[in-house]
Design an enzyme around this catalytic site. Structure first.
Site, PDB file in Angstrom:
ATOM      1  N   LEU A 162       3.234  13.102 -18.719  1.00  0.00           N
ATOM      2  CA  LEU A 162       3.111  11.921 -17.848  1.00  0.00           C
ATOM      3  C   LEU A 162       1.937  12.165 -16.906  1.00  0.00           C
ATOM      4  O   LEU A 162       1.805  13.258 -16.362  1.00  0.00           O
ATOM      5  CB  LEU A 162       4.399  11.750 -17.021  1.00  0.00           C
ATOM      6  CG  LEU A 162       4.375  10.665 -15.940  1.00  0.00           C
ATOM      7  CD1 LEU A 162       4.456   9.272 -16.549  1.00  0.00           C
ATOM      8  CD2 LEU A 162       5.543  10.848 -14.957  1.00  0.00           C
ATOM      9  N   ASP A 197       8.455   0.927  -1.195  1.00  0.00           N
ATOM     10  CA  ASP A 197       8.551   0.273   0.115  1.00  0.00           C
ATOM     11  C   ASP A 197       9.992   0.221   0.603  1.00  0.00           C
ATOM     12  O   ASP A 197      10.925   0.156  -0.197  1.00  0.00           O
ATOM     13  CB  ASP A 197       7.975  -1.153  -0.013  1.00  0.00           C
ATOM     14  CG  ASP A 197       7.666  -1.770   1.333  1.00  0.00           C
ATOM     15  OD1 ASP A 197       7.535  -1.022   2.328  1.00  0.00           O
ATOM     16  OD2 ASP A 197       7.560  -3.011   1.393  1.00  0.00           O
ATOM     17  N   HIS A 213      11.124   8.003   5.774  1.00  0.00           N
ATOM     18  CA  HIS A 213      10.107   8.551   4.859  1.00  0.00           C
ATOM     19  C   HIS A 213      10.625   9.817   4.189  1.00  0.00           C
ATOM     20  O   HIS A 213      10.392  10.044   3.002  1.00  0.00           O
ATOM     21  CB  HIS A 213       8.803   8.843   5.621  1.00  0.00           C
ATOM     22  CG  HIS A 213       8.164   7.610   6.186  1.00  0.00           C
ATOM     23  ND1 HIS A 213       8.030   6.446   5.459  1.00  0.00           N
ATOM     24  CD2 HIS A 213       7.628   7.341   7.407  1.00  0.00           C
ATOM     25  CE1 HIS A 213       7.443   5.520   6.209  1.00  0.00           C
ATOM     26  NE2 HIS A 213       7.202   6.043   7.395  1.00  0.00           N
TER      27      HIS A 213
HETATM   28  C1  IPE Z   1       2.517  -0.833   0.955  1.00  0.00           C
HETATM   29  O1  IPE Z   1       3.592  -1.035   1.794  1.00  0.00           O
HETATM   30  C2  IPE Z   1       1.988   0.563   1.099  1.00  0.00           C
HETATM   31  C3  IPE Z   1       2.812   1.651   0.582  1.00  0.00           C
HETATM   32  C4  IPE Z   1       4.015   1.530   0.092  1.00  0.00           C
HETATM   33  C5  IPE Z   1       2.211   2.959   0.639  1.00  0.00           C
HETATM   34  P1  IPE Z   1       3.449  -1.619   3.258  1.00  0.00           P
HETATM   35  O2  IPE Z   1       4.786  -1.573   3.865  1.00  0.00           O
HETATM   36  O3  IPE Z   1       2.347  -0.915   3.982  1.00  0.00           O
HETATM   37  O4  IPE Z   1       2.971  -3.112   2.991  1.00  0.00           O
HETATM   38  P2  IPE Z   1       3.128  -4.429   3.881  1.00  0.00           P
HETATM   39  O5  IPE Z   1       2.584  -4.097   5.243  1.00  0.00           O
HETATM   40  O6  IPE Z   1       4.572  -4.761   3.925  1.00  0.00           O
HETATM   41  O7  IPE Z   1       2.341  -5.469   3.160  1.00  0.00           O
HETATM   42  C1  IPE Z   2       7.007   2.570   2.638  1.00  0.00           C
HETATM   43  O1  IPE Z   2       7.984   2.269   3.564  1.00  0.00           O
HETATM   44  C2  IPE Z   2       6.286   3.836   2.972  1.00  0.00           C
HETATM   45  C3  IPE Z   2       4.875   3.649   3.387  1.00  0.00           C
HETATM   46  C4  IPE Z   2       4.270   2.513   3.521  1.00  0.00           C
HETATM   47  C5  IPE Z   2       4.132   4.856   3.666  1.00  0.00           C
HETATM   48  P1  IPE Z   2       7.663   1.482   4.894  1.00  0.00           P
HETATM   49  O2  IPE Z   2       7.334   2.478   5.975  1.00  0.00           O
HETATM   50  O3  IPE Z   2       6.637   0.466   4.682  1.00  0.00           O
HETATM   51  O4  IPE Z   2       9.059   0.823   5.187  1.00  0.00           O
HETATM   52  P2  IPE Z   2       9.336  -0.639   5.751  1.00  0.00           P
HETATM   53  O5  IPE Z   2       8.589  -1.604   4.912  1.00  0.00           O
HETATM   54  O6  IPE Z   2       8.878  -0.639   7.177  1.00  0.00           O
HETATM   55  O7  IPE Z   2      10.819  -0.802   5.618  1.00  0.00           O
HETATM   56 MG    MG Z   3       6.707  -1.482   4.160  1.00  0.00          MG
END
Ligand code: IPE
Ligand code: IPE
Ligand code: MG
Length: 264
Positions: free
Chosen positions: A142, A31, A48
């Site tokens: 792994l 995240d 990303h």
């Molecule tokens: C969880 O992160 C999903 C992934 C990392 C794929 P999100 O960014 O979607 O989660 P929330 O919305 O902060 O709970």
């Molecule tokens: C995690 O990063 C990637 C996915 C959920 C696909 P985020 O896109 O959730 O990044 P933040 O949380 O907005 O910083």
């Molecule tokens: Mg996120």
């Protein structure tokens, strides 16, 4: 031929942890890509892209320290709530990443598999995941489970539906439904329980990841955003894990048999 991962550019080596204290199964919520991009005035998609290479870092770190199972949260069943443009980017980018990385994964002895829900997931993404599964099926260094269109509640609900279907068909006896049987109906039936659950970016929640499998996982939340995360962060989380006292609902006593002995 399986090859060793190249060391981290800093020359850092994994910490020495007794083998029994190295987590067998690590789950990671990758995240913080969006916040990393925003802090640099970039678009979320750039975030990303920056996070993509870091999954390989985590894979290499797992191999070096001796973790045997890694589950990576790539796209959740709730991520469809994002803008159409971001969803399209994430699907397309996942497809390209799986295609480009599978040879390297194979060289490293990584067995790639998918966990998630089929409806809505792009067929082209599924196709690349299946190709990666086929290529790497004989590997055992792994096991990397790519959780794409994955949701913990969806997984349990899908298992419940399959159990109900088999019960109606007379294949199973409803009286015999227990935890062991339910676990058998999950997306990856032989997936071991999660030992260490890591989330980057400072958020402290499951966000619907591996709910059933993480029942007794040790949670480690790190403040780093995922594009800044590398294998040294994974190793730091493993050291925290090794220092934890896991009791699984039981009681440990410090008696003549030594610390950590289980009481009767
Ligand atoms: C969880 O992160 C999903 C992934 C990392 C794929 P999100 O960014 O979607 O989660 P929330 O919305 O902060 O709970
Ligand atoms: C995690 O990063 C990637 C996915 C959920 C696909 P985020 O896109 O959730 O990044 P933040 O949380 O907005 O910083
Ligand atoms: Mg996120």
């Amino acid at each position: 031929m399986t090859r060793q991962p190249e060391p981290h550019p800093s020359g850092a080596r994994p910490p020495v942890i007794p083998a029994e204290l190295v987590p067998n199964h690590v789950a990671i919520v990758m995240d913080g890509n969006g916040r990393w991009a925003r802090a640099r005035g970039l678009s979320r998609t750039e975030g990303h892209k920056a996070g993509e290479a870091q999954l390989m870092e985590v894979v290499k770190g797992c191999i070096e320290i001796g973790v045997r199972h890694l589950s990576a949260y790539v796209f959740s069943t709730e991520n469809w709530r994002r803008s159409a443009g971001e969803v399209r980017f994430l699907m397309g980018y996942s497809r390209e990443t799986i295609r480009h990385r599978r040879v390297e994964m194979n060289e490293l002895g990584v067995k790639v598999q998918w966990a998630g829900r089929k409806p809505r997931l792009w067929r082209s993404v599924l196709h690349e995941l299946e190709a990666a599964e086929q290529l790497t099926t004989g590997n055992d260094v792994l096991t990397l489970t790519m959780c794409v269109n994955y949701g913990g509640r969806a997984e349990i609900a899908d298992a419940a539906r399959a159990i109900a279907r088999d019960a109606v068909a007379g294949l199973i006896d409803p009286k015999k439904v227990d935890e062991k049987m339910l676990a058998h109906y999950l997306y990856v039936p032989d997936m071991p329980d999660v030992d260490l659950f890591i989330r980057s970016s400072g958020e402290q929640r499951f966000s619907n990841f591996l709910l059933w499998e993480s029942t007794y996982a040790e949670m480690v939340f790190l403040d780093k955003l995922f594009p800044d995360f590398d294998r040294r962060d994974l190793w730091g989380a493993c050291e925290i894990y090794a220092s934890r006292d896991r009791r699984f609902g039981g009681v440990k006593t410090e008696g003549p048999g030594g610390a950590g002995q289980e009481s009767a």
